[in-house]
Design a protein around this motif. Structure first.
Motif, PDB file in Angstrom:
ATOM      1  N   LEU A  62       6.108  11.414   2.308  1.00  0.00           N
ATOM      2  CA  LEU A  62       7.042  11.300   3.425  1.00  0.00           C
ATOM      3  C   LEU A  62       8.474  11.511   2.946  1.00  0.00           C
ATOM      4  N   ARG A  63       8.780  11.032   1.751  1.00  0.00           N
ATOM      5  CA  ARG A  63      10.120  11.270   1.175  1.00  0.00           C
ATOM      6  C   ARG A  63      10.345  12.766   0.976  1.00  0.00           C
ATOM      7  N   LEU A  64       9.338  13.475   0.483  1.00  0.00           N
ATOM      8  CA  LEU A  64       9.473  14.913   0.254  1.00  0.00           C
ATOM      9  C   LEU A  64       9.587  15.701   1.554  1.00  0.00           C
ATOM     10  N   TYR A 107       1.277   6.961   6.988  1.00  0.00           N
ATOM     11  CA  TYR A 107       2.034   7.951   6.225  1.00  0.00           C
ATOM     12  C   TYR A 107       2.254   7.452   4.795  1.00  0.00           C
ATOM     13  N   PRO A 108       1.781   8.164   3.778  1.00  0.00           N
ATOM     14  CA  PRO A 108       2.079   7.779   2.403  1.00  0.00           C
ATOM     15  C   PRO A 108       3.573   8.005   2.135  1.00  0.00           C
ATOM     16  N   LEU A 109       4.225   7.020   1.511  1.00  0.00           N
ATOM     17  CA  LEU A 109       5.675   7.078   1.363  1.00  0.00           C
ATOM     18  C   LEU A 109       6.173   8.208   0.466  1.00  0.00           C
ATOM     19  N   VAL A 130       8.620   7.234  -5.846  1.00  0.00           N
ATOM     20  CA  VAL A 130       9.716   6.838  -4.969  1.00  0.00           C
ATOM     21  C   VAL A 130       9.150   5.928  -3.893  1.00  0.00           C
ATOM     22  N   THR A 131       9.821   4.818  -3.682  1.00  0.00           N
ATOM     23  CA  THR A 131       9.443   3.904  -2.607  1.00  0.00           C
ATOM     24  C   THR A 131      10.610   3.800  -1.636  1.00  0.00           C
ATOM     25  N   SER A 187       0.817  -1.216   0.000  1.00  0.00           N
ATOM     26  CA  SER A 187       0.000   0.000   0.000  1.00  0.00           C
ATOM     27  C   SER A 187       0.852   1.269   0.000  1.00  0.00           C
ATOM     28  N   GLU A 188       2.175   1.112   0.000  1.00  0.00           N
ATOM     29  CA  GLU A 188       3.129   2.223  -0.025  1.00  0.00           C
ATOM     30  C   GLU A 188       2.875   3.215   1.107  1.00  0.00           C
ATOM     31  N   GLU A 189       2.853   2.655   2.324  1.00  0.00           N
ATOM     32  CA  GLU A 189       2.670   3.510   3.484  1.00  0.00           C
ATOM     33  C   GLU A 189       3.420   2.965   4.695  1.00  0.00           C
TER      34      GLU A 189
END
Length: 111
Positions: free
Chosen positions: A34-36, A29-31, A68-69, A14-16
């Motif tokens: 979160l990267r940004l 948190y969506p990844l 981005v993952t 789910s990329e979180e």
């Protein structure tokens, strides 16, 4: 007493990132956003910008330009997480306090 995680789950499907906090709150948190929100000096624009309030008002305001993952997440002592992102970045240290403040509102996570 500071709020700390009781459980941390990286859900690649789910990329979180899901954190259950000691006060009973659960944050997803969506990844990409979160990267940004990376708090490192490189992402914040230099040492002169460090220490200033730079938290986004909402992770939903941060829309990633590329997909981005995260390859993995590691504990840093007992106070933070370090992400190893698919774009090669890994210098940001996300403290418990920072992550707690970034927690998306419930209506954002259920939208």
């Amino acid at each position: 007493m500071a709020v700390t995680p009781t459980d941390i789950t990286l859900n690649q499907r789910s990329e979180e990132l899901i954190i259950n906090w000691s006060d009973g709150r659960t944050c997803s948190y969506p990844l990409g956003p979160l990267r940004l929100a990376c708090p490192c000096v490189e992402c914040r624009g230099g040492h002169d910008r460090m220490g200033r309030e730079h938290d986004p008002k909402s992770l939903s305001d941060l829309i990633p330009l590329t997909h981005v993952t995260t390859e993995r997440v590691e504990l840093v002592g007992n106070y933070a997480l370090q992400f190893f992102w698919s774009d090669g970045h890994n210098t940001g240290i996300y403290t418990w306090d920072y992550l707690y403040r970034l927690c998306p509102a419930e209506d954002e996570t259920n939208a």
